[in-house]
Enzyme design. Sequence first.
Site, short mmCIF file in Angstrom:
data_model
loop_
_atom_site.label_atom_id
_atom_site.label_comp_id
_atom_site.label_asym_id
_atom_site.label_seq_id
_atom_site.Cartn_x
_atom_site.Cartn_y
_atom_site.Cartn_z
N ASP A 12 6.06 -18.30 18.26
CA ASP A 12 7.34 -17.68 17.95
C ASP A 12 8.04 -17.50 19.29
OD1 ASP A 12 9.46 -16.43 16.64
OD2 ASP A 12 8.50 -14.46 16.72
N GLU A 72 8.72 -22.34 15.76
CA GLU A 72 9.87 -22.05 14.91
C GLU A 72 11.06 -22.91 15.31
OE1 GLU A 72 11.51 -18.10 12.93
OE2 GLU A 72 11.81 -18.09 15.11
N ASP A 145 6.27 -10.53 16.68
CA ASP A 145 6.30 -11.92 17.15
C ASP A 145 4.92 -12.57 17.04
OD1 ASP A 145 9.12 -11.80 18.89
OD2 ASP A 145 7.95 -9.95 18.91
#
Length: 185
Positions: A12, A72, A145
């Site tokens: 992330d 991501e 995260d």
Amino acid sequence: MEPASKTYIGIDPGYAITGYGIISKVGNKLSVVDYGAITTKAGVDFPQRLLTINDTIRGILDIYKPDYMSIEELFLYRNTTTAIGTAQARGVVILEAARAGIPVYEFTPAQVKLAVTGYGKADKNQVSQMVMRLLNLKEMPKPDDVTDALAMAICLANTGTGFAGKAVSGYQYGRYGYSKRNEFG
């Protein structure tokens, strides 16, 4: 014969906090290998923040040697400055994966939610609960995260590389229906 083990790292990305989660999969069983957050402090020169992310990711990849990385896909931010900084942190991570010979796949947040919970519009709490359940964790990893990074790894481990797109920038050929032949004649 026992099924082969594969190791997945989910990322992330961010320039203040980059979450990472490493899992292994044997057959249908997922287990946690390691997870954490790479943090950089506001006020530190931006190139130094990127270097911290770079060096830490390089060390993690050298230690765990994952088979695959999922990251991501960037989406539009309202704050352009945040988007650019996040994109640069993402680039540093992808660069280190390339250096280590690790294929990188990207997912949208909706794809991750769908793969982890079965519902593409799941809220953060639903995703966190499923991450805990799927990985048999006693407590929620912090910060968020890290949970998001573990969800990224689960997504790739459970859906395979056919569901994901190879990490590319949106303007490159091969993504969003464009081919090299169509774009370049």
